[in-house]
Scaffold this active site. Structure first.
Site, PDB file in Angstrom:
ATOM      1  N   ASP A  69      18.683   7.287  23.043  1.00  0.00           N
ATOM      2  CA  ASP A  69      18.586   7.794  24.415  1.00  0.00           C
ATOM      3  C   ASP A  69      17.283   7.275  25.020  1.00  0.00           C
ATOM      4  O   ASP A  69      16.188   7.598  24.534  1.00  0.00           O
ATOM      5  CB  ASP A  69      18.604   9.333  24.396  1.00  0.00           C
ATOM      6  N   THR A 128      19.638   6.039  31.321  1.00  0.00           N
ATOM      7  CA  THR A 128      18.166   5.967  31.232  1.00  0.00           C
ATOM      8  C   THR A 128      17.707   4.649  30.613  1.00  0.00           C
ATOM      9  O   THR A 128      16.624   4.163  30.925  1.00  0.00           O
ATOM     10  CB  THR A 128      17.620   7.140  30.394  1.00  0.00           C
ATOM     11  N   THR A 129      18.521   4.076  29.724  1.00  0.00           N
ATOM     12  CA  THR A 129      18.153   2.795  29.112  1.00  0.00           C
ATOM     13  C   THR A 129      18.360   1.664  30.112  1.00  0.00           C
ATOM     14  O   THR A 129      17.498   0.807  30.303  1.00  0.00           O
ATOM     15  CB  THR A 129      18.997   2.540  27.848  1.00  0.00           C
ATOM     16  N   ASP A 152      23.957  14.386  27.959  1.00  0.00           N
ATOM     17  CA  ASP A 152      24.300  13.237  28.814  1.00  0.00           C
ATOM     18  C   ASP A 152      25.728  13.362  29.327  1.00  0.00           C
ATOM     19  O   ASP A 152      26.007  13.133  30.503  1.00  0.00           O
ATOM     20  CB  ASP A 152      24.148  11.919  28.039  1.00  0.00           C
TER      21      ASP A 152
END
Length: 540
Positions: A73, A106-107, A404
């Site tokens: 994450d 988020t990545t 998520d």
């Protein structure tokens, strides 16, 4: 001004500042400063690049006191990285804001920001001014978002047909450690959100979804409880383990006799006084238990503890009780059971009791760990996801993964427009931005083309992480998107034999993709505008 230095004037009366400790400061200006920032940001982005996509690799983070976290994450990795450089900290905040606002992607947002800065560096070497690059990137981002909105589809949000929602949750969980029980986790996330969603106002109250974890068992044992799970057991081992159709008294007052305030003291000078005091305490306990019984309650849930005497009395009077239940759990139990939180025994009345169809004690493994499950409540809006796993790290990562998935389903409830994943929207945006660049006559056409190249870094990373030939795969998909005019063609990461993400059911929310492009562009623009850095010589 005084803290920074002194103001002086030259022989023509022009002011200038004499800065303190100039010899002990390090200073970077102009392009050297920008390139230093780009190098720091690219280093952080390259760390996350290998974590992108369903075949992305995990990172093992060791904290200062030796705690281990295994995760892919992006927000968690960056949060736990010991980052010193100020610009690298901006990327940490970037992934955090994506996590706070969207919960997923988020990545991708950090990888995109890193790619944009890399392309900006090439333009700086060509002599393009940083402000022109920043403005060009902003125009290109607007163009990319228009392209996304053109290719977006409206998603059927039907409570009776959950399959499309489950497919979206499965896309989110595809890159996580829980993908061995992929569908099971996706169904839990969808059912949890729909249980608490308000379809009229299109909103989801996440406070009603509690995530509890317990080490032991398998990931497949994870379950959704339409009620509340409390990490407590009944206060006495001889109390019944299952209660049915029970009325619950939710108390925030302790089963204790009233104590003198701290500024007073109580002197017990004789045996008679002691006996009277003990008798008084006993009577008080009996009175409290009787008040709970008189209200019709079959279970007392207390925020505070009570001693062995009160516990024994509760058992004698056949009133099961739970003690030391935390504040958030008390609130959730009150919401779920429809009861009122009672601060004083005198205020306890039958209409303030909650109701639950089943209250049972769960027992785990050979350690005999116990938890209470309160189910079949009057208000089914409060739900609990109960996660099991082989060790603490798997359980923690499963909890992050579920978060998520919950966020993505919540975003779909709020805005049900979607795009297809697998790098397809980025390729479509890159084609649209590159095409738009041909019609621009000013210098901004160079940042436009650089933006299009940077967008391609996402599908390139996906192909690379999946063991495919990145350049060959990207070129082929790009050519097919142009030839077939199909914005759903992406990287076949799972080698299913088709590049059409619509067939593979790889779905992402439009809101998430738009936010990724906007946030990455804003941060890059901010970094490009910094041209002077002062720091102590031992820093940076």
């Amino acid at each position: 001004m005084a803290s920074m230095g002194a103001l002086a004037f030259d022989e023509f009366g022009r002011p200038f500042i004499i800065i303190k400790d100039q010899d002990r400061q390090k200073r970077l200006t102009g392009n050297a400063a920008i390139k230093s920032h780009i190098l720091a940001a690219r280093t952080v982005a390259s760390t996350l690049r290998t974590s992108l996509g369903p075949k992305g690799l995990d990172k093992l983070m060791v904290s200062a006191d030796g705690d281990i976290t295994i995760t892919n994450d992006g927000a968690t990795i960056l949060k736990m990285m010991d980052v010193d450089h100020q610009i690298a900290k901006l990327l940490v905040q970037l992934s955090q804001s994506q996590d706070d606002e969207i919960g997923d992607g988020t990545t991708g947002v950090v990888v995109l920001a890193g790619a944009l800065l890399e392309k900006a560096e090439h333009l700086l070497d060509k002599g393009v001014h940083p402000i022109r690059i920043a403005d060009g990137f902003e125009m290109a981002a607007r163009c990319a978002i228009q392209s996304l909105e053109r290719s977006a589809e409206t998603f059927p949000l039907d409570v009776n047909n959950l399959e499309p929602l489950i497919q979206t949750a499965m896309t989110t969980l595809g890159s996580k450690i829980v993908n061995k029980c992929h569908r099971h986790m996706a169904e839990i996330a969808v059912n949890a959100v729909l249980a608490v969603a308000d379809m009229e106002t299109r909103d989801v109250n996440f406070e009603l979804i509690k995530v509890e974890t317990k080490v032991g068992g398998q990931l497949e044992d994870t379950m959704l409880v339409k009620g509340v799970i409390v990490d407590k057991d009944f206060s006495h081992p001889q109390m019944p383990k299952v209660l049915k159709n029970v009325k619950i008294a939710i108390l925030t007052c302790p089963f204790e006799p009233p104590k003198p305030k701290t500024k007073h003291k109580l002197d017990v000078t004789s045996v008679e006084d002691y006996k009277n005091l003990r008798k008084y305490e006993h009577e008080k306990f009996e009175e409290m238990v009787q008040q709970v019984k008189d209200s019709g309650a079959g279970l007392a849930i207390c925020q505070w503890g009570f001693d062995d005497e009160a516990n024994h009395m509760l058992l004698q009077r056949e009133l099961p009780a739970v003690r030391w239940v935390g504040g958030p759990e008390i609130e959730l139990i009150a919401i779920a059971t429809g009861g009122r939180i009672v601060p004083r025994f005198e205020e306890l009345t039958p209409d303030k009791l909650g109701y639950a169809g089943v209250v049972k004690e769960l027992c785990f493994g050979t350690t005999k760990d116990r938890m209470l499950v309160i189910e079949e409540c009057t208000n089914s809006k409060a739900v609990t996801i109960f996660i099991r796993g082989g060790n603490r790290m798997i359980v923690d990562e499963a909890k992050r993964s579920i978060h998520d998935a919950l966020c993505v389903i919540r975003n779909l409830v709020r805005d049900n427009r979607i795009v297809y994943g697998g790098g397809a929207p980025e390729i479509a945006c890159a084609i649209a931005v590159a095409k738009e660049a041909d019609s621009i006559k000013t210098l901004e056409q160079y940042p436009f083309r650089a933006f299009a190249d940077a967008l391609e870094s996402i599908p390139l990373a996906l192909a690379e992480n999946s063991g495919l030939n990145p350049i060959h795969t990207l070129t082929e998909i790009k050519a097919r998107q142009v030839a077939e005019n199909n914005a759903a063609l992406g990287i076949d990461c799972l080698c299913k034999g088709t590049a059409d993400m619509k067939e593979q059911h790889v779905i992402e929310t439009l809101h998430s993709k738009k936010q990724q492009i906007l946030l990455a562009t804003q941060v890059v623009k901010m970094i490009l505008k910094i041209d002077d850095v002062r720091s102590p010589d031992d820093g940076y």
